[in-house]
Design a protein around this motif. Structure first.
Motif, short mmCIF file in Angstrom:
data_model
loop_
_atom_site.label_atom_id
_atom_site.label_comp_id
_atom_site.label_asym_id
_atom_site.label_seq_id
_atom_site.Cartn_x
_atom_site.Cartn_y
_atom_site.Cartn_z
N TRP A 223 24.32 53.18 -11.37
CA TRP A 223 24.57 52.82 -12.77
C TRP A 223 23.92 51.46 -13.08
N CYS A 224 24.19 50.49 -12.20
CA CYS A 224 23.68 49.13 -12.46
C CYS A 224 22.15 49.09 -12.35
N CYS A 225 21.58 49.82 -11.39
CA CYS A 225 20.12 49.83 -11.28
C CYS A 225 19.49 50.42 -12.54
N ARG A 226 20.12 51.48 -13.07
CA ARG A 226 19.60 52.07 -14.31
C ARG A 226 19.69 51.07 -15.46
N LEU A 227 20.82 50.38 -15.54
CA LEU A 227 20.98 49.40 -16.63
C LEU A 227 19.96 48.28 -16.48
N LYS A 228 19.82 47.77 -15.25
CA LYS A 228 18.89 46.66 -15.05
C LYS A 228 17.47 47.13 -15.37
N ALA A 229 17.13 48.34 -14.90
CA ALA A 229 15.79 48.85 -15.15
C ALA A 229 15.52 48.93 -16.65
N SER A 230 16.48 49.42 -17.43
CA SER A 230 16.19 49.57 -18.85
C SER A 230 16.10 48.22 -19.55
N VAL A 231 16.90 47.26 -19.11
CA VAL A 231 16.80 45.92 -19.70
C VAL A 231 15.44 45.31 -19.37
N VAL A 232 15.03 45.44 -18.11
CA VAL A 232 13.76 44.85 -17.67
C VAL A 232 12.57 45.54 -18.37
N GLU A 233 12.70 46.84 -18.57
CA GLU A 233 11.61 47.55 -19.27
C GLU A 233 11.44 46.99 -20.69
N ARG A 234 12.55 46.62 -21.32
CA ARG A 234 12.45 46.13 -22.70
C ARG A 234 12.13 44.65 -22.78
N THR A 239 12.04 37.14 -22.62
CA THR A 239 11.65 36.39 -23.82
C THR A 239 12.37 36.87 -25.07
N SER A 240 12.79 38.14 -25.11
CA SER A 240 13.33 38.66 -26.37
C SER A 240 14.84 38.45 -26.49
N GLY A 241 15.45 37.92 -25.43
CA GLY A 241 16.89 37.69 -25.49
C GLY A 241 17.66 38.82 -24.84
N GLU A 242 16.99 39.97 -24.63
CA GLU A 242 17.71 41.09 -24.07
C GLU A 242 18.16 40.85 -22.63
N ARG A 243 17.24 40.30 -21.85
CA ARG A 243 17.56 40.02 -20.45
C ARG A 243 18.62 38.93 -20.35
N ALA A 244 18.66 38.08 -21.41
CA ALA A 244 19.63 36.98 -21.40
C ALA A 244 21.06 37.50 -21.36
N ALA A 245 21.30 38.71 -21.87
CA ALA A 245 22.66 39.28 -21.84
C ALA A 245 23.18 39.33 -20.41
#
Ligand SMILES: NC(=O)c1ccc[n+]([C@@H]2O[C@H](COP(=O)([O-])OP(=O)(O)OC[C@H]3O[C@@H](n4cnc5c(N)ncnc54)[C@H](O)[C@@H]3O)[C@@H](O)[C@H]2O)c1
Ligand SMILES: [Zn+2]
Length: 371
Positions: A223-234, A239-245
């Motif tokens: 679950w976490c790898c999928r979440l991290k992968a999708s955040v990193v893909e975006r 820079t966009s603030g998404e990874r900052a979450a």
């Protein structure tokens, strides 16, 4: 358990995360397909030297020449001196851009070996075999590699995506409970910050997770790898603030770690305290959606997992000063990742020192708010 493969889609830098249990045989093929040449250099954590030796044997069986170095220690290994010693080894072994670096260990080895791979010969491929829960769910995915500088943790680093991540859950059998719990703190972070469904799953699997039930651990790592992968893909480069979450709780955590000299509290423990501070601050500022019991649910989940939910008796003012000098503070304003509800956070710079000090004292810090 079923083996699974998660793809991190980053155009030319895409890679797979393979999750399995006790499947060393598959490793040979996984590595061979990703090694550009004939030499693999294994950089392994001494705590898993048996497992690393087995992996090295399997990789050698795939027809690669293996050189191996084993390191012991924790955060202190992420130093320029240690990187330099590794450059020497790589040069001795005549590593070039066809050489694959294989990191086998927790986040420390992954960050260090990844940093060396990112910089040696202007960047050579590296593959990660994470051995801590924290490294499986967080540090191995996303390509952030770094060493520490006396002025700041992870201050010298790069973005260098691995060519693959091979997770063998059986290696967790030897992981000490305290380290395991620290990984769970980052898992709770994913739930609280970006996925309410994961949070609810964790709430209903506290006992199974504490008992390291394989099915639950596999589900959570997946679950976490999928979440991290999708955040990193975006937001590959943060820079966009998404990874900052994913930094939820981390501004507070880094201050606790800095003030305790990186000694008494493990990162995951500090993150648990940090999430409690962030949720408390959001509540005080009236940001939390009514009726969700976010703060109560988070405290119950963290303490259920035996994670600390109160700060050590550190001075509130000093914690705030450390936070203000955090490298993520932009143009003087402290920025916090604060929850709105379970699974949703936002970045805010509008935090008063007064609110901050009160929340820190509520959570166990000492001292006055500065007036
Ligand atoms: N790059 C990123 O995106 C990212 C994200 C989060 C954290 N990090 C970094 O990760 C580091 C923390 O990683 P960590 O928590 O994995 O710490 P770690 O690498 O120090 O490992 C924790 C301890 O467990 C031991 N160990 C590792 N695997 C074991 C096993 N299977 N059995 C027994 N002992 C084992 C290690 O020797 C060490 O003593 C920090 O430096 C942090 O900055 C990086
Ligand atoms: Zn973290």
């Amino acid at each position: 358990m079923d083996n699974s493969l998660i793809l991190v889609r980053l155009e030319g830098r895409s890679y797979d995360i393979a999750i399995n249990h006790d499947q060393a045989s598959g490793l040979a093929d996984f590595v061979r397909r990703r090694a550009p040449g004939h030499l693999a250099i294994v950089i392994a954590d001494a705590s898993v030297s048996g497992f690393a030796g087995l992996c090295a044997q399997v990789i050698a069986g795939a027809g690669l020449r293996i050189e191996m170095t084993t390191l012991s220690g924790q955060e202190g290994l992420k130093s320029l001196a240690q990187a330099s010693a590794l450059y020497d080894r790589l040069a001795d072994w005549k590593a070039d851009r066809q050489t694959l670096v294989v990191a086998i260990g927790g986040g420390v080895i992954g960050d260090l070996a990844g940093f060396v791979a990112a910089t040696f010969a202007r960047g050579i491929p590296f593959l990660i075999i994470p051995t801590t829960l924290l490294a499986m769910v967080d540090s191995s995915v996303g390509g952030k590699v770094a060493i520490n500088h006396r002025r700041g943790k992870n201050l010298i680093g790069a973005f260098h995506q691995p060519v693959g991540v091979w997770i063998d859950l059986s290696v967790l059998d030897t992981l000490p409970d305290r380290e395991y719990r620290c990984g769970l703190a980052e898992v709770v972070k994913y739930g609280a910050a970006i996925d309410a469904e994961l949070f609810a799953y964790l709430e209903s699997h506290v006992d199974a997770l504490k008992a390291r039930d394989l099915k639950s651990v596999a589900a959570v790592v997946n679950w976490c790898c999928r979440l991290k992968a999708s955040v990193v893909e975006r937001d590959e480069r943060d820079t966009s603030g998404e990874r900052a979450a994913l930094n939820y709780g981390h501004t507070f955590a880094h201050a606790v770690e800095t003030m305790s000299g990186y000694g008494s509290w493990r990162h995951g423990e500090a993150v648990a305290m940090g999430m409690e501070c962030a949720a408390g601050l959001a509540q005080r500022m009236g940001l939390l959606a009514p009726g969700e019991m976010m703060t109560e649910r988070q405290s119950r989940l963290l303490s259920g997992l035996d994670l600390p939910i109160r700060l050590p008796p550190m001075k509130a003012d000093e914690l705030i000063d450390v936070m203000a000098s955090d490298k993520k503070a932009q143009s003087g304003a402290m920025r916090f990742v604060l929850p709105r509800r379970v699974g949703t956070v936002e970045l805010t710079a509008q935090v008063s020192r007064n609110d901050l000090a009160s929340v820190l004292r509520d959570k166990g810090a000492t001292g006055s708010s500065g007036h």
